[in-house]
Write an enzyme that holds these catalytic residues in place. Structure first.
Site, short mmCIF file in Angstrom:
data_model
loop_
_atom_site.label_atom_id
_atom_site.label_comp_id
_atom_site.label_asym_id
_atom_site.label_seq_id
_atom_site.Cartn_x
_atom_site.Cartn_y
_atom_site.Cartn_z
N SER A 142 18.42 -12.52 -21.88
CA SER A 142 18.64 -11.55 -22.95
C SER A 142 17.43 -11.48 -23.88
O SER A 142 16.33 -11.17 -23.47
CB SER A 142 19.92 -11.87 -23.71
OG SER A 142 20.27 -10.84 -24.60
N ASP A 298 16.23 -4.79 -26.14
CA ASP A 298 15.80 -6.13 -25.73
C ASP A 298 15.49 -6.15 -24.23
O ASP A 298 15.69 -5.14 -23.53
CB ASP A 298 16.84 -7.18 -26.13
CG ASP A 298 18.16 -7.04 -25.38
OD1 ASP A 298 18.40 -5.98 -24.78
OD2 ASP A 298 18.96 -7.99 -25.42
N ASP A 300 16.77 -7.17 -21.43
CA ASP A 300 17.76 -6.75 -20.43
C ASP A 300 18.52 -5.51 -20.87
O ASP A 300 19.50 -5.12 -20.25
CB ASP A 300 18.71 -7.88 -20.06
CG ASP A 300 19.65 -8.28 -21.19
OD1 ASP A 300 19.22 -8.23 -22.36
OD2 ASP A 300 20.81 -8.63 -20.91
N ASP A 302 20.64 -4.58 -23.19
CA ASP A 302 22.04 -4.48 -23.57
C ASP A 302 22.19 -4.43 -25.10
O ASP A 302 23.28 -4.17 -25.61
CB ASP A 302 22.89 -5.60 -22.97
CG ASP A 302 22.48 -6.99 -23.42
OD1 ASP A 302 21.47 -7.13 -24.14
OD2 ASP A 302 23.18 -7.95 -23.05
#
Length: 567
Positions: A142, A298, A300, A302
């Protein structure tokens, strides 16, 4: 025991040259050896997360291997002809860990669907449901710093793996021999044999179609909106730009230094849209471009953070602010469009601003609280789906910059959030308002709700013990007041009990047990505290409530100072 583990790895961990070099380098450093081998990287409901490197307490092909062997045996226990989808982000080793995962699953007789290139976490959740998979894996840490990577496992519902399934995987992992107990095949051969299959553009397009369906302002001309976007070297670059183009936003300038994938995150040591540093290059570019909005996702993709122009300056907005604004906006627009369902439902986490409760009440919307973690929001969508009421779900959000409109995935999605944020900015711009103006109007109507988070990091084995002792002390010796306002309620989510302090009564909390404590004062202010599930941190979620902005800000500052006394 630790030295024996180290010597075994020194002899047998030969798949990755980086591991060989690292193990040799620390041969005379007992502390470094202990930190890498004093425990196994634990597989929890969030999967694995840790520093990249050699050892049982690090992310590497061997710890990924054990986790995948455990996941494979779980899948085979629920479906003999199982299927698993895989995605990965831009982090160092992500592609290697993804291929390793695919090779092990295929060797265990499981059909694998894997993206050809880095993709956002929500697109993994989508692929699981699209292909009717029994599980999914996304390789990501993340928004953590570059030294971290992770392994997030998903169930067939598209949510992160539940506690029962995670415990099953962990029980298998504990029995698997690191070097001899993991099955594997060659990736290219498995690809030729059809055991592994690349996920095609048709699936990506299907995902973008579902995102676009969540638009609530198709009647607004977005061509005049000016946006700066940064994917922070991550996976959002292509899908975010694609969906913005689809809804008619023509002026999107990407921060060039942060456009391409780079697991070292050279321009953003903390690739987290929650912090100002991640916006530095975008803010510098804004001096030339003069945009209406700055967007940052960010690695990834999400989570999304924003900055908006107000009175000639760009102001960063918190996850709570944006969540409240989006919630309010979706309700207003869907009501106006005639698409708001009867008895609408929204879902937030227990650490997210209570301002949303006032907004929900104003619009006759049911607001459900769930534990921290977006999978619990996804589970609520699943519950509605089973009862044929999926259409009642309109929005889910958490304070840590995670939002979801629509039920096509079961995790937070910065692609759909970016689209809705752009629409929202354009909608209010047409009325001559900025998002700051709109938020101020909401505060004037419902009162001021300011929130912040204080995190304290305690690394290593001693750090884990320190965090545990802080939590225990707060349970045994709870504070009696918050800034002079008496505490009237204490929620201990580990015992699933809410205590009415004034009347000395206890009631059950209808949520799964979790190591979280909440303290609520008479004037509405509160703080919640929990250990992080993915980092060596203890987190304080602070909420101040007041009639004026100055009073609310002052309270929040004092609350932040108060947290230090609990350490």
């Amino acid at each position: 025991m630790i030295k024996e583990k180290y010597n075994l790895w020194l002899e047998r961990a030969v798949k990755d040259n980086d591991l060989i070099e690292e193990l040799r380098r620390i041969s005379n450093d007992d502390e470094a050896i202990s930190d890498r081998f004093y425990k196994d990287l634990e597989f929890g409901t969030g999967g694995l997360r840790g520093e990249i490197g050699a050892g049982t307490n690090r992310m590497n092909v061997y710890t990924v291997g054990k986790a995948t062997q455990g996941l494979a045996q779980y899948v085979n226990s629920v479906n003999k002809n199982g299927k698993v989808a895989i995605a990965y982000d831009s982090r160092n080793k992500s592609d290697i860990f993804a291929r390793t995962t695919a090779e092990i699953l295929a060797a265990n007789g499981i059909k694998v669907y894997i993206y050809k290139e880095l993709m956002p976490t929500p697109m993994l959740s989508f692929a699981v449901r699209y292909f009717g998979c029994d599980a999914g894996v996304v390789i990501t840490a993340s928004h953590n710093p570059a030294k971290y990577n992770g392994y997030k496992a998903y169930g067939r519902d598209g949510c992160q793996l539940n506690l029962e399934a995670s415990n099953y995987v962990l029980s298998i992992m504990n029995k698997v021999d690191t070097f001899d107990g993991v099955k594997s095949v060659n990736f290219e051969e498995a690809l030729k044999e059809g055991k592994i299959e690349y996920i095609g553009q048709n699936v990506i397009d299907a995902y973008l179609d579902e995102v676009q369906k969540c638009s609530v302002s198709s009647d607004i001309d977005l061509s005049g909106l000016n946006v700066i976007y940064t994917p922070l070297h991550g996976s959002g670059n292509k899908p975010v730009r694609a969906v913005l183009q689809r809804i008619g936003i023509k002026n999107v300038t990407v921060v060039s230094e942060q456009e391409l994938p780079n697991g070292d995150f050279p321009t953003a040591p903390y690739p987290n849209p929650e912090i100002k540093q991640a916006f530095e290059l975008a803010l510098k570019l804004a001096e030339e471009i003069n945009p209406d909005l700055l967007l940052a996702t960010d690695p990834d993709c999400d989570r999304v953070g924003i900055a908006v122009k107000h009175n000639g300056k760009y102001r960063l907005m918190t996850g709570n602010d944006v969540g409240a604004l989006l919630f309010n906006y979706v309700l207003i627009r869907r009501k106006a469009n005639g698409t708001l369902p009867k008895n609408p439902i929204a879902v937030k986490t227990i650490v997210t601003t209570e301002l949303c409760r006032k907004i929900a009440k104003e619009h006759d919307c049911e607001l459900r609280d769930v534990l921290t973690g977006f999978k619990f929001i996804g589970e609520q969508i699943g519950i509605l789906e089973k009862s044929g009421e999926e259409n009642r779900y309109i929005f889910g959000f958490e304070e840590s910059y995670g939002y979801l409109a629509g039920s096509y995935v079961r995790d937070k999605d910065a692609v759909v959030a970016s689209m809705l944020i752009c629409e929202m900015v354009a909608y209010y711009k047409r009325e001559g308002k900025t998002l700051i103006d709109v938020l101020e109007n909401i505060y004037n109507k419902h009162g001021y709700y300011y929130c912040s988070q204080k995190n304290y990091t305690f690394e290593g084995e001693s750090g884990m013990k320190k965090i545990a002792s802080i939590m225990e002390n707060l349970r045994v010796n709870p504070p009696k007041e918050i800034l002079g306002s008496v505490i009237v309620k204490i929620n201990d989510y580990s015992a699933a009990v809410s205590k009415d302090v004034i009347n000395n009564k206890e009631t059950a909390i209808d949520l799964p047990k979790s190591n979280v404590l909440g303290f609520y004062s008479e004037d509405g202010s509160s703080f919640l505290v929990r250990p992080s599930g993915t980092e060596p941190k203890i987190k304080f979620y602070l909420n101040s409530v007041a009639k004026t902005a100055d009073e609310c800000k002052d309270k929040l500052t004092k609350l932040e100072e108060l947290t230090k006394t609990f350490l």
